[in-house]
Each structure stands twice: as structure tokens, then as C-alpha cells.
Design an enzyme around this catalytic site. Structure first.
Site, PDB file in Angstrom:
ATOM      1  CB  ILE A  46     -12.173  -4.727 -12.440  1.00 48.56           C
ATOM      2  CG1 ILE A  46     -11.130  -4.016 -11.578  1.00 48.56           C
ATOM      3  CG2 ILE A  46     -13.523  -4.040 -12.309  1.00 48.56           C
ATOM      4  CD1 ILE A  46     -11.400  -4.034 -10.082  1.00 48.56           C
ATOM      5  CG  ASN A  68      -4.349  -0.432 -12.775  1.00 48.80           C
ATOM      6  OD1 ASN A  68      -4.200  -0.753 -11.600  1.00 48.80           O
ATOM      7  ND2 ASN A  68      -3.635  -0.975 -13.749  1.00 48.80           N
ATOM      8  CG  HIS A 124       1.041  -1.468 -15.626  1.00 52.09           C
ATOM      9  ND1 HIS A 124       0.758  -2.731 -15.144  1.00 52.09           N
ATOM     10  CD2 HIS A 124       2.074  -1.610 -16.484  1.00 52.09           C
ATOM     11  CE1 HIS A 124       1.595  -3.598 -15.704  1.00 52.09           C
ATOM     12  NE2 HIS A 124       2.401  -2.945 -16.515  1.00 52.09           N
ATOM     13  N   GLY A 134       0.778  -1.231   0.000  1.00 51.46           N
ATOM     14  CA  GLY A 134       0.000   0.000   0.000  1.00 51.46           C
ATOM     15  C   GLY A 134       0.810   1.282   0.000  1.00 51.46           C
ATOM     16  CG  ASN A 165       1.205   3.337  -5.805  1.00 54.12           C
ATOM     17  OD1 ASN A 165       1.494   4.354  -6.415  1.00 54.12           O
ATOM     18  ND2 ASN A 165       1.840   2.189  -5.987  1.00 54.12           N
TER      19      ASN A 165
HETATM   20  C1  GAR Z   1       2.832  -1.019  -7.527  1.00 54.17           C
HETATM   21  O1  GAR Z   1       4.129  -0.987  -8.094  1.00 54.17           O
HETATM   22  C2  GAR Z   1       1.775  -0.982  -8.608  1.00 54.17           C
HETATM   23  O2  GAR Z   1       2.139  -0.193  -9.705  1.00 54.17           O
HETATM   24  C3  GAR Z   1       1.730  -2.432  -8.985  1.00 54.17           C
HETATM   25  O3  GAR Z   1       1.774  -3.119  -7.752  1.00 54.17           O
HETATM   26  C4  GAR Z   1       2.574  -2.351  -6.843  1.00 54.17           C
HETATM   27  C5  GAR Z   1       1.815  -2.193  -5.543  1.00 54.17           C
HETATM   28  O4  GAR Z   1       2.608  -1.588  -4.564  1.00 54.17           O
HETATM   29  N1  GAR Z   1       0.546  -2.734  -9.735  1.00 54.17           N
HETATM   30  C6  GAR Z   1       0.521  -3.634 -10.728  1.00 54.17           C
HETATM   31  O5  GAR Z   1       1.479  -4.313 -11.025  1.00 54.17           O
HETATM   32  C7  GAR Z   1      -0.819  -3.754 -11.440  1.00 54.17           C
HETATM   33  N2  GAR Z   1      -0.670  -4.478 -12.675  1.00 54.17           N
HETATM   34  P1  GAR Z   1       1.988  -0.873  -3.291  1.00 54.17           P
HETATM   35  O6  GAR Z   1       1.022  -1.883  -2.642  1.00 54.17           O
HETATM   36  O7  GAR Z   1       3.158  -0.577  -2.409  1.00 54.17           O
HETATM   37  O8  GAR Z   1       1.265   0.362  -3.759  1.00 54.17           O
END
Ligand code: GAR
Length: 204
Positions: free
Chosen positions: A94, A108, A110, A12, A14
Site C-alpha cells: 500500500i 489486512n 495475514h 478471493g 476471503n
Molecule cells: C490468504 O491466505 C491471505 O491470508 C493471504 O493470501 C491468501 C489469499 O487467498 N495473504 C497474505 O499472504 C498477505 N501477506 P484468497 O485470495 O483465497 O483470499
């Protein structure tokens, strides 16, 4: 006031960037109604609770099959009825019915420059492993709207990040987060909340 639900699966960071941006006033006019994780142990849920934000777990494992999960997930989202759903490291597809019900209202983040290193199997650390394996010198992150495909929705914003000599997937992941993801996602939410990016009419 833009009411958002943030969906998460892991640490989490982000989500934390969004919380910090709301606290510091970089994101205005926005309220997080709830944080939903498919994983009860996700540290992201703790981050939400620390901010007195309702933290819910909706795990596919708690349902007899994917259809039953999709239905329950959809019910919950309809009950919350947010203006915007933010996928911040959410690793569950989703349900198509949710994409229809919230058409143009799901975004989203990425961790690559779409259309590179995206689609089925490209999530989390794997994305950076693949980028290093390929030998690209520039990678980055993308914020996009969610449609029924995997990472195929309209791009909102992108930011490039240089790969450096000796990078490991972990080091590259961290740099992409710091330089791109934690900047782009709060910015996109603020742009939507303040009308610089227009959303379609809300469905009933
Ligand atoms: C992030 O790097 C996000 O961009 C990626 O998962 C990570 C979550 O980190 N998402 C994907 O790969 C979606 N295809 P976080 O839980 O520390 O935010």
C-alpha cells in the site's frame, strides 16, 4: 452503513467469506462499494461481478513506474472514499500516502500468528511452507491494521490453528483459511461496522 473497498490479488476465498457473511447477516451495516485487484485474471473479480459489485483492475504493469501506479491507485481510492479498506489477500504494498490518507482505516488478513512468519517474502503459500520448514506445531491467522511497515500494524484479532502430522503447505493453508481466516476477517468487519472496534476520525 460502513462503506468498504476490498483489495484482492487471487482466488478471493476471503472475499467470498465476506460476501457470504453479508448475505447471511453475520456482517451487518456494511456495503462493499468496489473490489479492486492488481491482477485482471484474479477469480476474486468474478466473485465480485457475480454479486453485482463493481470489480476494478489496477495493475502496476499498466503504468510506466511504481510512482505512477501509486498515484493512480491513490486517486481511485480517494474517488471511492471508503470508510474502510480491507486487504483480503492483496499482494501489492500500500503506498505510504494512502496509509496517511486512510490512517487507521486499512485492515489486512495475514495467514500466520504475527510476529511469526511475516514481513517481506511472507505471503500466500510461502508462509505455510516456512511454518512447516520450521516445524511449529501451532500456526494461525491475524487481522491487523496496516501501517507503513510490512505486517507491523496494531493487531486486531488472532486465531490459532494446529499443524497436523503429514501436512503439506496446501493442506495447512486450507485449514488456516477454514478455521481462522474466514472467521476472523468477517468478524473484524462486523465489529468495526457496529462500533465494537472504533476507527479514528475520517480525514477529509
Ligand atoms: C490468504 O491466505 C491471505 O491470508 C493471504 O493470501 C491468501 C489469499 O487467498 N495473504 C497474505 O499472504 C498477505 N501477506 P484468497 O485470495 O483465497 O483470499
Amino acid at each position: 452503513m460502513l462503506k468498504i473497498v476490498v483489495c484482492v490479488s487471487g482466488g478471493g476465498t476471503n472475499l467470498q467469506a465476506i460476501l457470504d457473511a453479508i448475505d447471511s447477516g453475520k456482517i451487518t451495516n456494511t456495503e462493499i462499494m468496489a473490489v479492486i485487484s492488481n491482477n485482471a485474471k484474479a477469480y476474486a473479480l468474478e466473485r465480485a461481478r457475480n454479486h453485482s459489485i463493481p470489480a476494478l483492475c489496477m495493475s502496476p504493469k499498466r503504468y510506466p513506474d511504481r510512482a505512477a501506479f501509486n498515484e493512480a491507485f491513490m486517486e481511485k481510492m480517494k474517488e471511492l472514499n471508503p470508510d474502510l479498506i480491507v486487504l483480503a489477500g492483496f499482494l501489492v504494498a500500500i503506498p505510504p500516502a494512502m496509509v496517511d490518507a486512510f490512517e487507521g482505516r486499512i485492515i489486512n488478513i495475514h495467514p500466520a500468528l504475527i510476529p511469526s512468519f511475516c514481513g517481506v517474502g511472507y505471503y500466500g503459500l510461502h508462509v505455510h511452507e516456512k511454518a512447516l520448514e520450521y516445524g511449529v506445531k501451532v500456526t494461525g491467522a491475524t487481522v491487523h491494521f496496516v501501517d507503513k511497515g510490512m505486517d507491523t500494524g496494531r493487531i486486531i484479532s488472532q486465531k490459532a490453528v494446529y499443524v497436523q502430522e503429514g501436512d503439506t503447505p496446501e493442506v495447512l493453508q486450507r485449514r488456516v483459511m477454514e478455521e481462522a481466516e474466514w472467521v476472523l476477517l468477517p468478524q473484524a468487519i462486523d465489529d468495526i461496522a457496529n462500533g465494537r472496534i472504533q476507527l479514528p476520525e475520517k480525514k477529509a
